[in-house]
Design an enzyme around this catalytic site. Structure first.
Site, mmCIF file in Angstrom:
data_model
loop_
_atom_site.group_PDB
_atom_site.id
_atom_site.type_symbol
_atom_site.label_atom_id
_atom_site.label_comp_id
_atom_site.label_asym_id
_atom_site.label_seq_id
_atom_site.Cartn_x
_atom_site.Cartn_y
_atom_site.Cartn_z
ATOM 1 N N ASP A 3 -33.349 -35.217 -52.324
ATOM 2 C CA ASP A 3 -34.047 -36.515 -52.271
ATOM 3 C C ASP A 3 -33.217 -37.663 -52.819
ATOM 4 O OD1 ASP A 3 -34.138 -36.029 -55.050
ATOM 5 O OD2 ASP A 3 -36.009 -37.144 -55.201
ATOM 6 N N GLU A 4 -31.921 -37.469 -52.953
ATOM 7 C CA GLU A 4 -31.119 -38.475 -53.649
ATOM 8 C C GLU A 4 -29.750 -38.601 -52.990
ATOM 9 O OE1 GLU A 4 -29.673 -38.828 -58.171
ATOM 10 O OE2 GLU A 4 -31.184 -37.315 -57.787
ATOM 11 N N ASP A 48 -33.371 -42.808 -54.086
ATOM 12 C CA ASP A 48 -33.995 -41.655 -54.762
ATOM 13 C C ASP A 48 -35.491 -41.647 -54.436
ATOM 14 O OD1 ASP A 48 -34.698 -39.599 -56.400
ATOM 15 O OD2 ASP A 48 -34.117 -40.555 -58.278
HETATM 16 P P1 TTP Z 1 -36.069 -35.830 -59.208
HETATM 17 O O1 TTP Z 1 -35.466 -36.875 -58.295
HETATM 18 O O2 TTP Z 1 -35.451 -35.584 -60.524
HETATM 19 O O3 TTP Z 1 -37.575 -36.219 -59.505
HETATM 20 P P2 TTP Z 1 -38.763 -36.652 -58.551
HETATM 21 O O4 TTP Z 1 -38.296 -37.060 -57.175
HETATM 22 O O5 TTP Z 1 -39.791 -35.555 -58.521
HETATM 23 O O6 TTP Z 1 -39.407 -37.873 -59.318
HETATM 24 P P3 TTP Z 1 -38.817 -39.320 -59.696
HETATM 25 O O7 TTP Z 1 -37.404 -39.388 -59.146
HETATM 26 O O8 TTP Z 1 -39.740 -40.287 -59.011
HETATM 27 O O9 TTP Z 1 -38.897 -39.394 -61.178
HETATM 28 O O10 TTP Z 1 -36.134 -34.460 -58.448
HETATM 29 C C1 TTP Z 1 -36.236 -34.350 -57.044
HETATM 30 C C2 TTP Z 1 -36.976 -33.084 -56.669
HETATM 31 O O11 TTP Z 1 -36.261 -31.950 -57.176
HETATM 32 C C3 TTP Z 1 -38.359 -33.005 -57.269
HETATM 33 O O12 TTP Z 1 -39.355 -33.620 -56.457
HETATM 34 C C4 TTP Z 1 -38.570 -31.548 -57.484
HETATM 35 C C5 TTP Z 1 -37.185 -30.959 -57.661
HETATM 36 N N1 TTP Z 1 -36.934 -30.625 -59.096
HETATM 37 C C6 TTP Z 1 -37.158 -29.315 -59.521
HETATM 38 O O13 TTP Z 1 -37.518 -28.443 -58.714
HETATM 39 N N2 TTP Z 1 -36.961 -29.010 -60.839
HETATM 40 C C7 TTP Z 1 -36.558 -29.946 -61.758
HETATM 41 O O14 TTP Z 1 -36.406 -29.635 -62.962
HETATM 42 C C8 TTP Z 1 -36.319 -31.302 -61.297
HETATM 43 C C9 TTP Z 1 -35.885 -32.363 -62.271
HETATM 44 C C10 TTP Z 1 -36.525 -31.581 -59.966
#
Ligand code: TTP
Length: 363
Positions: free
Chosen positions: A108-109, A13
């Site tokens: 991203d996951e 992730d």
């Molecule tokens: P996440 O993996 O939930 O979050 P993140 O990568 O920003 O941060 P971390 O994992 O380190 O806590 O989301 C991945 C991407 O998806 C994020 O960079 C932006 C997008 N996203 C949105 O557009 N809206 C949202 O509500 C969420 C949760 C994520």
């Protein structure tokens, strides 16, 4: 792979994904609170933000105007999805050096099954380290990784040492790990279920185990049995690549129950958009032949409805069909709704090649 073989699953992730990509493009932003999102003056929302901004209480899905009030020096950058998709493909190419059993969950996951990978003498931990290192060196962003015997634990593990972390749960550690694991770490256990469990005196997975499967099934229906499994750190779900995938679905649990048809209809556009985003990541030759919907009621009972459509004359992407099906499913009991889901069933490669042969005969 035999079913008895101990599996090795990695969950990768990226950290603050969109924000990290923007900082990479413009390194002066690194030491400032930054977010990616819509403009405050246009009722925009925050997609994500870096860890400096998170210290001010800013988080995903917050109104940008509220974020600016919390942190007046916050820099809000508009999203550049094309770039995020490119970086996502580059991360995938790095993962592909070790296995092609990859299940993307979002840009991203992803889950990786490295049970049969031969690199580093089969050490999943060293594979995870190598992926993290390659992403940092080649793409200048960081990813966190979790290594565990199943998807449930691997996902929890990747979050454990975030950001820029690696956490490993080996099979002998599972039992002790889950005993102290707070129930809200279980995917699907949101605020409402956590409260309900807390009222029953349940705070950790150890408490959940003690409650026993019968009580859990009584309180949560089918989901009770699943909770019991997860509380013991068990999860048999395979890592599904688009080749082996048989279905694809999205669901939302709502913080407030839905009571009317209008409430349900209002929730559809966001769910439908997510389903479309997920469907875009399927193999281009994947064949979708059914739509389905799921409605879970506040008493944890649930109902599903599934319909085939004629693949030669129709396509799956009709939001109005999903709305009709959701309402039809809801009308079966008209109780308050806690969760709605939309999904698609796919033909397996064998089914679709049979279908192609039938087409040949038809012509
Ligand atoms: P996440 O993996 O939930 O979050 P993140 O990568 O920003 O941060 P971390 O994992 O380190 O806590 O989301 C991945 C991407 O998806 C994020 O960079 C932006 C997008 N996203 C949105 O557009 N809206 C949202 O509500 C969420 C949760 C994520």
């Amino acid at each position: 792979m035999t079913s008895k073989k101990q599996r090795k699953i990695i969950h990768i992730d990226a950290d603050a994904f969109y924000a990290s990509v923007e900082i990479r493009e413009n390194p002066q932003l690194a030491l400032q609170p930054i977010a990616v999102g819509g403009e405050p003056s246009r009722r925009g929302v925050i997609a994500t933000c870096n860890y400096i901004a998170r210290k001010h209480g800013i988080h995903s899905a917050m109104a940008s105007s509220h974020a600016i009030r919390l942190c007046p020096s916050l820099i809000i950058v508009p999203p550049n999805f094309k770039l995020y998709k490119q970086v996502s493909a580059q991360i995938r190419n790095i993962m592909l050096r070790y296995t092609d059993i990859i299940e993307p969950l979002s840009l991203d996951e992803a889950y990786l099954d490295v049970t049969d990978a031969e690199h580093f003498n089969g050490s999943a931990t060293r594979i995870a380290e190598a992926i993290r290192e390659a992403v940092t060196n080649e793409l200048s962003i960081h990813v966190s990784a979790g290594v565990a015997p199943n998807k449930f634990l691997a996902k929890i593990a990747s979050d454990w040492e975030k950001p820029d972390g690696l956490f490993v749960i080996t099979p002998p550690q599972v039992e002790a790990f889950v005993l102290k694991l707070p129930v809200n770490k279980i995917n699907g256990v949101g605020k409402v279920t956590t409260q309900k469990l807390n009222h029953l005196g349940v705070h950790t997975c150890g408490d959940l185990q003690a409650l026993g499967i019968h009580t859990l099934s009584e309180k949560f229906g089918k989901y009770g049995a699943r909770l019991h499994e997860l509380s013991r750190g068990l999860d048999l779900r395979p890592v599904q690549t688009s080749r082996t995938r048989k279905s694809l679905s999205v669901e939302h649990t709502f913080s407030k129950d839905l009571y009317t048809e209008l409430d349900i209809e209002e929730k559809l556009p966001k769910l439908y958009r997510e389903l479309c985003d997920r469907a875009k990541k399927l193999d281009p030759d994947a064949k979708i032949n059914k739509r389905f919907v799921k409605v879970k009621f506040s008493d944890f009972t649930q109902t599903t409805l599934e319909e085939s459509f004629n693949m030669t004359t129709d396509t799956w992407d009709k939001p109005q069909e999903f709305t009709r099906m959701l309402l039809q499913a809801w009308r079966r009991s008209e109780k308050p709704v806690r969760l709605l889901g939309l999904g698609l069933r796919l033909l397996t490669p064998t089914q679709s090649s049979n279908l192609m042969q039938m087409d040949l005969f038809d012509t």
